[in-house]
Design an enzyme around this catalytic site. Structure first.
Site, PDB file in Angstrom:
ATOM      1  N   VAL A 138      18.459   0.200   8.652  1.00 31.02           N
ATOM      2  CA  VAL A 138      17.636   1.116   9.455  1.00 31.02           C
ATOM      3  C   VAL A 138      17.101   0.475  10.736  1.00 31.02           C
ATOM      4  O   VAL A 138      16.598   1.164  11.611  1.00 31.02           O
ATOM      5  CB  VAL A 138      16.461   1.728   8.638  1.00 31.02           C
ATOM      6  CG1 VAL A 138      16.975   2.598   7.502  1.00 31.02           C
ATOM      7  CG2 VAL A 138      15.492   0.666   8.150  1.00 31.02           C
TER       8      VAL A 138
ATOM      9  N   GLY B  58      10.438  -0.596   3.739  1.00 25.90           N
ATOM     10  CA  GLY B  58       9.361  -1.388   4.337  1.00 25.90           C
ATOM     11  C   GLY B  58       9.380  -2.807   3.812  1.00 25.90           C
ATOM     12  O   GLY B  58       9.774  -3.047   2.672  1.00 25.90           O
TER      13      GLY B  58
ATOM     14  N   ASP C  73       3.654 -11.755   5.384  1.00 30.51           N
ATOM     15  CA  ASP C  73       2.230 -11.979   5.623  1.00 30.51           C
ATOM     16  C   ASP C  73       1.931 -13.371   6.175  1.00 30.51           C
ATOM     17  O   ASP C  73       2.476 -14.380   5.710  1.00 30.51           O
ATOM     18  CB  ASP C  73       1.441 -11.816   4.305  1.00 30.51           C
ATOM     19  CG  ASP C  73       1.489 -10.397   3.752  1.00 30.51           C
ATOM     20  OD1 ASP C  73       1.975  -9.496   4.462  1.00 30.51           O
ATOM     21  OD2 ASP C  73       1.022 -10.199   2.611  1.00 30.51           O
TER      22      ASP C  73
ATOM     23  N   GLY D 237      -4.246 -11.165   7.065  1.00 29.51           N
ATOM     24  CA  GLY D 237      -2.881 -11.697   6.924  1.00 29.51           C
ATOM     25  C   GLY D 237      -1.775 -10.687   7.161  1.00 29.51           C
ATOM     26  O   GLY D 237      -0.607 -10.983   6.914  1.00 29.51           O
TER      27      GLY D 237
ATOM     28  N   TYR E 185       2.240  -6.009   9.594  1.00 27.54           N
ATOM     29  CA  TYR E 185       2.450  -4.897   8.654  1.00 27.54           C
ATOM     30  C   TYR E 185       1.477  -3.744   8.957  1.00 27.54           C
ATOM     31  O   TYR E 185       1.878  -2.575   9.031  1.00 27.54           O
ATOM     32  CB  TYR E 185       2.239  -5.427   7.232  1.00 27.54           C
ATOM     33  CG  TYR E 185       2.508  -4.442   6.123  1.00 27.54           C
ATOM     34  CD1 TYR E 185       3.801  -4.201   5.675  1.00 27.54           C
ATOM     35  CD2 TYR E 185       1.450  -3.788   5.491  1.00 27.54           C
ATOM     36  CE1 TYR E 185       4.041  -3.314   4.622  1.00 27.54           C
ATOM     37  CE2 TYR E 185       1.685  -2.906   4.445  1.00 27.54           C
ATOM     38  CZ  TYR E 185       2.975  -2.672   4.010  1.00 27.54           C
ATOM     39  OH  TYR E 185       3.206  -1.803   2.971  1.00 27.54           O
TER      40      TYR E 185
ATOM     41  N   PRO F  50       0.066   4.884   0.412  1.00 27.71           N
ATOM     42  CA  PRO F  50      -0.278   4.332  -0.899  1.00 27.71           C
ATOM     43  C   PRO F  50      -1.155   3.087  -0.753  1.00 27.71           C
ATOM     44  O   PRO F  50      -1.065   2.345   0.228  1.00 27.71           O
ATOM     45  CB  PRO F  50       1.074   3.954  -1.506  1.00 27.71           C
ATOM     46  CG  PRO F  50       2.111   4.601  -0.630  1.00 27.71           C
ATOM     47  CD  PRO F  50       1.474   4.699   0.726  1.00 27.71           C
ATOM     48  N   GLY F  51      -1.951   2.863  -1.771  1.00 26.89           N
ATOM     49  CA  GLY F  51      -2.655   1.594  -1.889  1.00 26.89           C
ATOM     50  C   GLY F  51      -1.749   0.612  -2.611  1.00 26.89           C
ATOM     51  O   GLY F  51      -0.530   0.615  -2.429  1.00 26.89           O
TER      52      GLY F  51
HETATM   53  N1  CAA Z   1     -10.933 -11.986   3.968  1.00 25.08           N
HETATM   54  C1  CAA Z   1     -11.577 -12.986   4.578  1.00 25.08           C
HETATM   55  N2  CAA Z   1     -11.212 -14.286   4.486  1.00 25.08           N
HETATM   56  C2  CAA Z   1     -10.139 -14.535   3.745  1.00 25.08           C
HETATM   57  C3  CAA Z   1      -9.412 -13.530   3.087  1.00 25.08           C
HETATM   58  C4  CAA Z   1      -9.873 -12.226   3.201  1.00 25.08           C
HETATM   59  N3  CAA Z   1      -9.248 -11.195   2.595  1.00 25.08           N
HETATM   60  N4  CAA Z   1      -8.378 -14.104   2.435  1.00 25.08           N
HETATM   61  C5  CAA Z   1      -8.448 -15.426   2.693  1.00 25.08           C
HETATM   62  N5  CAA Z   1      -9.511 -15.683   3.475  1.00 25.08           N
HETATM   63  C6  CAA Z   1      -9.946 -16.982   3.961  1.00 25.08           C
HETATM   64  C7  CAA Z   1      -9.808 -18.055   2.875  1.00 25.08           C
HETATM   65  O1  CAA Z   1     -10.948 -18.055   2.049  1.00 25.08           O
HETATM   66  C8  CAA Z   1      -9.626 -19.305   3.673  1.00 25.08           C
HETATM   67  O2  CAA Z   1     -10.881 -19.714   4.154  1.00 25.08           O
HETATM   68  P1  CAA Z   1     -11.189 -21.273   4.338  1.00 25.08           P
HETATM   69  O3  CAA Z   1     -10.186 -21.785   5.330  1.00 25.08           O
HETATM   70  O4  CAA Z   1     -12.599 -21.282   4.830  1.00 25.08           O
HETATM   71  O5  CAA Z   1     -11.007 -21.862   2.980  1.00 25.08           O
HETATM   72  C9  CAA Z   1      -8.833 -18.863   4.901  1.00 25.08           C
HETATM   73  O6  CAA Z   1      -9.080 -17.437   5.012  1.00 25.08           O
HETATM   74  C10 CAA Z   1      -7.353 -19.103   4.733  1.00 25.08           C
HETATM   75  O7  CAA Z   1      -6.912 -18.360   3.592  1.00 25.08           O
HETATM   76  P2  CAA Z   1      -5.521 -18.631   2.875  1.00 25.08           P
HETATM   77  O8  CAA Z   1      -5.586 -19.986   2.230  1.00 25.08           O
HETATM   78  O9  CAA Z   1      -5.181 -17.501   2.002  1.00 25.08           O
HETATM   79  O10 CAA Z   1      -4.545 -18.720   4.127  1.00 25.08           O
HETATM   80  P3  CAA Z   1      -3.023 -18.908   4.059  1.00 25.08           P
HETATM   81  O11 CAA Z   1      -2.576 -19.101   5.459  1.00 25.08           O
HETATM   82  O12 CAA Z   1      -2.620 -19.881   3.028  1.00 25.08           O
HETATM   83  O13 CAA Z   1      -2.513 -17.456   3.493  1.00 25.08           O
HETATM   84  C11 CAA Z   1      -2.038 -15.146   3.532  1.00 25.08           C
HETATM   85  C12 CAA Z   1      -2.685 -16.302   4.281  1.00 25.08           C
HETATM   86  C13 CAA Z   1      -0.547 -15.412   3.306  1.00 25.08           C
HETATM   87  C14 CAA Z   1      -2.180 -13.902   4.382  1.00 25.08           C
HETATM   88  C15 CAA Z   1      -2.735 -14.967   2.181  1.00 25.08           C
HETATM   89  O14 CAA Z   1      -4.121 -14.856   2.437  1.00 25.08           O
HETATM   90  C16 CAA Z   1      -2.281 -13.731   1.423  1.00 25.08           C
HETATM   91  O15 CAA Z   1      -1.200 -13.677   0.862  1.00 25.08           O
HETATM   92  N6  CAA Z   1      -3.115 -12.675   1.408  1.00 25.08           N
HETATM   93  C17 CAA Z   1      -2.797 -11.408   0.776  1.00 25.08           C
HETATM   94  C18 CAA Z   1      -2.287 -10.453   1.818  1.00 25.08           C
HETATM   95  C19 CAA Z   1      -2.064  -9.106   1.201  1.00 25.08           C
HETATM   96  O16 CAA Z   1      -2.941  -8.508   0.618  1.00 25.08           O
HETATM   97  N7  CAA Z   1      -0.863  -8.572   1.348  1.00 25.08           N
HETATM   98  C20 CAA Z   1      -0.571  -7.302   0.776  1.00 25.08           C
HETATM   99  C21 CAA Z   1       0.890  -7.278   0.400  1.00 25.08           C
HETATM  100  S1  CAA Z   1       1.277  -5.835  -0.522  1.00 25.08           S
HETATM  101  C22 CAA Z   1       1.392  -4.638   0.616  1.00 25.08           C
HETATM  102  O17 CAA Z   1       1.274  -4.828   1.766  1.00 25.08           O
HETATM  103  C23 CAA Z   1       1.703  -3.253   0.102  1.00 25.08           C
HETATM  104  C24 CAA Z   1       0.742  -2.265   0.603  1.00 25.08           C
HETATM  105  O18 CAA Z   1       1.100  -1.457   1.438  1.00 25.08           O
HETATM  106  C25 CAA Z   1      -0.602  -2.200   0.022  1.00 25.08           C
END
Ligand code: CAA
Length: 248
Positions: free
Chosen positions: A64, A92, A96, A151, A155, A185-186
């Protein structure tokens, strides 16, 4: 052919497969599209798995992100089935990273699949829907396009962009029997969610008032409702299905 002809991009994935099954009972003839070389894009295996469950559906490869390839695939579908009545854009990907670590490739690959893909497929079918005076386009966005997510600048931008596209096209085609809607969706139980690190997943779960992740069938049920002939007064909407995680 009896019933509607439905095409579902991302149709062989966990949520996509459930959407295909629900649409096929409407009744509709369903064609699932999947990205060439994707892990879950084994069209022959997918079709025979569906056959063993008593569904008669087709799966085809379609990149796509590539307008030329998408056009060729939709021409083939039209030659074979005569038309496309229902288009569900469910393809999709995520890649991240916080913005300071995000590469240009991570930005572009997500935008190309999630947003350009919606343009490419919809552009291919819209004329035919307008000519016939009937069509249903359903674009799958995300709660993270509505509220943003740490992150996910790429997206969330692509998913928010989808709804701008939905609202604009909905206005353009409303008088010709074609509806265009977004479903947001959530967190739904799928490999995409399972790839989120366990500690992040636990935090997300704690934010969901219903206290669980959603099921693919719950999303599919909503999509088949919007795809029905009787749903012609719903257009330009962004319908949330997120267990109360984000209420707008
Ligand atoms: N809010 C605020 N601060 C946050 C946070 C948040 N949600 N998540 C992490 N942090 C902070 C951490 O506490 C950390 O702080 P310190 O440096 O002070 O310790 C800092 O940010 C770095 O965090 P990470 O170690 O997680 O950073 P990273 O670079 O290793 O990873 C990331 C970043 C890959 C984005 C990781 O945080 C992650 O995977 N997050 C989840 C993202 C997510 O929810 N994706 C959804 C996928 S599913 C989807 O998308 C389907 C849909 O439609 C719903």
């Amino acid at each position: 052919m009896n019933g509607r002809v439905a095409v579902v991009t991302g149709g062989t994935g966990t949520i996509g497969t459930e959407i295909c099954k629900h649409l096929s009972t409407m009744p509709s003839h369903v064609i699932a599209l999947c990205r060439p070389r994707a892990v879950d894009c084994r069209t022959a295996e997918w079709m025979s798995a569906r056959k063993s469950e008593d569904y008669d559906m087709e799966a085809m490869e379609c990149d796509v992100t590539d307008f030329g390839h998408t056009t060729a695939v939709f021409e083939e579908i039209t030659r074979k089935y005569g038309r496309v009545d229902i288009l569900v854009n469910a393809a999709g990907i995520t890649s991240d990273a916080t913005l300071r670590k995000m590469t240009l490739d991570q930005w572009q690959s997500v935008l190309r699949t999630n947003l350009d893909g919606v343009f490419n497929t919809t552009r291919c079918i819209i004329e035919g829907m307008l000519d016939r005076g009937f069509g249903r386009v359903i674009n799958i966005s995300s709660v993270n396009g509505q509220k943003g997510q740490f992150g996910q600048a790429n997206y969330a931008a692509s998913k928010a962009g989808i709804h701008g596209f939905t609202m604009s096209v909905a206005r353009e085609v409303a008088r010709k029997g074609v509806t265009v809607n977004t479903v947001s969706p959530g967190y739904i139980e799928s490999p995409m969610i399972m790839s989120v690190p366990e500690d992040h997943r636990a935090k997300i779960l704690a934010e969901i008032p219903v206290g669980r992740f959603g099921q693919p069938s719950e999303v599919a049920r909503l999509i088949s409702f919007l795809a029905a002939d009787e749903s012609g007064f719903i257009t330009g909407a962004d319908i949330s299905i997120n267990g109360g995680q984000h209420m707008g």
